[in-house]
Every structure is written in C-alpha cells, then in structure tokens.
Design a protein around this motif. Structure first.
Motif, short mmCIF file in Angstrom:
data_model
loop_
_atom_site.label_atom_id
_atom_site.label_comp_id
_atom_site.label_asym_id
_atom_site.label_seq_id
_atom_site.Cartn_x
_atom_site.Cartn_y
_atom_site.Cartn_z
N CYS A 1 -8.67 9.39 11.20
CA CYS A 1 -7.21 9.25 11.30
C CYS A 1 -6.46 9.96 10.18
N HIS A 2 -7.16 10.37 9.13
CA HIS A 2 -6.48 10.98 7.98
C HIS A 2 -7.06 12.35 7.61
N CYS B 1 -12.41 7.29 7.03
CA CYS B 1 -10.95 7.41 7.05
C CYS B 1 -10.53 8.69 7.76
N ARG C 1 2.05 7.81 5.87
CA ARG C 1 2.20 7.81 7.33
C ARG C 1 3.35 6.93 7.74
N ASN C 2 3.36 5.71 7.22
CA ASN C 2 4.38 4.74 7.58
C ASN C 2 5.50 4.78 6.54
N ARG D 1 0.86 -1.18 0.00
CA ARG D 1 0.00 0.00 0.00
C ARG D 1 0.89 1.23 0.00
N ASN E 1 5.75 2.39 3.77
CA ASN E 1 4.83 2.46 2.62
C ASN E 1 5.21 3.57 1.65
C1 HEC Z 1 -7.89 4.36 13.15
C2 HEC Z 1 -7.00 5.08 12.29
C3 HEC Z 1 -7.09 4.89 10.80
C4 HEC Z 1 -8.20 4.89 9.99
C5 HEC Z 1 -9.65 5.04 10.37
C6 HEC Z 1 -7.69 4.73 8.64
N1 HEC Z 1 -6.33 4.65 8.63
FE1 HEC Z 1 -5.13 4.53 7.01
N2 HEC Z 1 -3.51 4.34 8.21
C7 HEC Z 1 -3.54 4.40 9.60
C8 HEC Z 1 -2.22 4.11 10.10
C9 HEC Z 1 -1.82 4.04 11.57
C10 HEC Z 1 -1.40 3.87 8.98
C11 HEC Z 1 0.09 3.56 8.98
C12 HEC Z 1 0.30 2.12 9.33
C13 HEC Z 1 0.03 1.19 8.23
O1 HEC Z 1 0.92 0.90 7.46
O2 HEC Z 1 -1.14 0.75 8.12
C14 HEC Z 1 -2.26 4.01 7.82
C15 HEC Z 1 -1.82 3.83 6.53
C16 HEC Z 1 -2.62 3.95 5.40
C17 HEC Z 1 -2.15 3.72 4.04
C18 HEC Z 1 -0.76 3.30 3.60
C19 HEC Z 1 0.13 4.48 3.28
C20 HEC Z 1 0.62 5.21 4.51
O3 HEC Z 1 0.15 6.34 4.71
O4 HEC Z 1 1.45 4.68 5.27
C21 HEC Z 1 -3.23 3.95 3.22
C22 HEC Z 1 -3.24 3.87 1.70
C23 HEC Z 1 -4.36 4.27 4.08
N3 HEC Z 1 -3.95 4.26 5.40
C24 HEC Z 1 -5.62 4.52 3.61
C25 HEC Z 1 -6.73 4.61 4.44
C26 HEC Z 1 -8.10 4.68 3.94
C27 HEC Z 1 -8.49 4.72 2.47
C28 HEC Z 1 -8.90 4.68 5.04
C29 HEC Z 1 -10.40 4.67 5.07
C30 HEC Z 1 -11.07 3.65 4.32
C31 HEC Z 1 -8.05 4.65 6.22
N4 HEC Z 1 -6.74 4.60 5.81
C32 HEC Z 1 -8.51 4.67 7.51
C33 HEC Z 1 -4.62 4.70 10.39
C34 HEC Z 1 -5.92 4.73 9.95
#
Ligand code: HEC
Length: 223
Positions: free
Chosen positions: A181-182, A178, A132-133, A126, A136
């Motif tokens: 957190c985003h 999303c 964030r990470n 991803r 990735n």
């Molecule tokens: C509760 C918190 C939370 C929610 C809600 C959330 N995310 Fe994230 N997301 C994270 C975290 C923490 C990471 C970094 C860790 C990882 O690799 O997953 C991340 C990482 C990602 C990444 C990988 C790229 C990166 O930024 O590292 C994608 C793409 C992403 N999120 C998309 C989404 C989408 C689309 C949604 C909604 C459908 C969503 N996230 C909802 C916490 C969240």
C-alpha cells in the motif's frame, strides 16, 4: 479476487502491529565522546561518554528523559495492541459492508479516538512526511523532528520538550509488508491503487522502499 484484497486491506493494521514490535529502548538521544587535556595515550584509552541533557535542532528541543520516553512508549505500544482484537471482531462481523480502504481509514481513526478518550493527559496520533490521510498531516514541529529521524535512520524513539507538553516519537520503518500500500506505484496491486485513488485523491504516501523511514507514532504527554 476482490475479497482477497479486501481481507488484505482489513488486515493492514495487523501487519502494521506486527511490524512495530521493536524493543523499547531508553538509550540517550545523543552521546558525545569528549576528550580530556591528558596525553594522547590517555585520550585514546579512556574516552569519556557524556550524555547531553538537551539538543536543539531547527528550533526543536530534543531532551534526554527516559521516564517520559518510557511512558510514551507504553501508550504507543498499548495503542498498537488495542487495534488488534477490535479489528478481528470487525472483520468477523462484517465482511461485506465495509469498503476496504475506507475501513482502514475509519478504523484507524476510530481506534485512535477511542484510545485517546480513555486518557486525559496523553494523546496518541500517527503521522508521516508523505501522508495519506489529511487527518494525519504533520505540524511544523513534526516535520522538523521527522526530518531529523529520517536522516538518522536508526529508528530509535526521541523525546522533545514543547513547554506545556512532551512529545515521544516512535519512528516506523517501511517493512516489506507495508509496500503493498505504500511502495512504488508500479508494484501496488491495481485494486489497491484504485482504492487509494478513490479515498485519498491527494495521497502522498507511496514510493517507499524497504527499510526507509516511513513515519511515526507520537504520544503527546501533558506536563
Ligand atoms: C492495506 C494497505 C496498507 C498497508 C499494508 C499499510 N498501510 Fe499505512 N496506511 C494505509 C491507509 C489507507 C492509511 C490512511 C488511513 C489511516 O489513517 O490509517 C495509512 C496510513 C499510514 C500512516 C499514517 C500517516 C498517513 O499517511 O496518513 C502511517 C504512519 C502508516 N500508514 C504506516 C504504515 C506502515 C509502517 C506499514 C507497514 C508496517 C503500513 N502503513 C502498511 C494503508 C496501508
């Protein structure tokens, strides 16, 4: 209160799953209406739709290969589906020992690694322009492809040719779920923000609005 937020964080990938159930589409990447040498009337009456076999944008070769696209999407959807039961188990068996944001990160990575370990010719990952990470982080090709996807904003998958392998990109829209957190930092609950700052001091993945291009899941398929 804390427990509630932790649960929400643990469930994040589930939301992620729920949010990504878009129908598989094998539509051509680019379509062009061409005109003939005929009269204006005929030109207007019978526009011919021609599917381009390949389009180069910023040095990236976008190709029209429905079979590759389908294979990639099968793996991407399989990966999304594999996260769900494992996460439910983890949530049940250990409610206290995992720190929320850390769990998200560890789980997402572990799931990615274990999914990839089952396959020899395909790798799932991803990425996002504002990630964030660090693990990735997009490469130059990912950046170029995502800029194109962001401009298009139609969330259709694309296939690119990397000589020794193909990449299938499934674009992800920022859904309302999303944003906890985003989304805009002023809208993110303080406890969640604390976790983000603690675990991802260099985080770039906030400030998204609903419907915006958020990132992509990629299947890399060896030729
Ligand atoms: C509760 C918190 C939370 C929610 C809600 C959330 N995310 Fe994230 N997301 C994270 C975290 C923490 C990471 C970094 C860790 C990882 O690799 O997953 C991340 C990482 C990602 C990444 C990988 C790229 C990166 O930024 O590292 C994608 C793409 C992403 N999120 C998309 C989404 C989408 C689309 C949604 C909604 C459908 C969503 N996230 C909802 C916490 C969240």
């Amino acid at each position: 209160m804390n427990k509630k937020i932790y649960t929400a964080l643990l469930l994040a990938p589930l939301l992620f799953t729920a949010c990504n159930k878009q129908p598989v589409t094998t539509e051509a990447l680019t379509q062009e209406v061409v005109t003939t040498n005929a009269t204006t009337e005929i030109k207007e009456a019978i526009p011919q739709v021609v599917k381009k076999m390949a389009t180069e944008i910023n040095g990236v070769r976008f190709i029209d290969k429905p079979i590759v696209e389908e294979e990639g999407l099968v793996h991407i959807d399989g990966f999304i589906g594999s996260i769900k039961p494992t996460l439910e188990d983890a949530t049940k068996s250990d409610k206290t020992h995992m720190t929320a944001m850390g769990v998200c990160s560890t789980m997402a990575m572990e799931m990615t690694n274990s999914y990839n370990a089952q396959l020899s010719n395909v790798k799932i990952r991803r990425t996002a322009l504002k990630y964030r990470n660090e693990k990735n982080k997009p490469d130059a090709t990912d950046i170029s492809v995502m800029q194109t996807l962001k401009e298009r904003a139609d969330f259709k998958p694309v296939v690119i040719d990397m000589n020794d392998h193909y990449r299938v990109y499934k674009p992800l829209p920022a859904k309302i779920d999303c944003l906890v957190c985003h989304g805009d930092v002023s809208q993110i609950p303080p406890k969640v923000m604390e976790g983000i700052k603690r675990d991802y001091p260099k985080d770039l993945a906030t400030g998204y609005s609903q419907g915006e291009f958020k990132g992509a899941i990629i299947a890399e398929i060896l030729k």
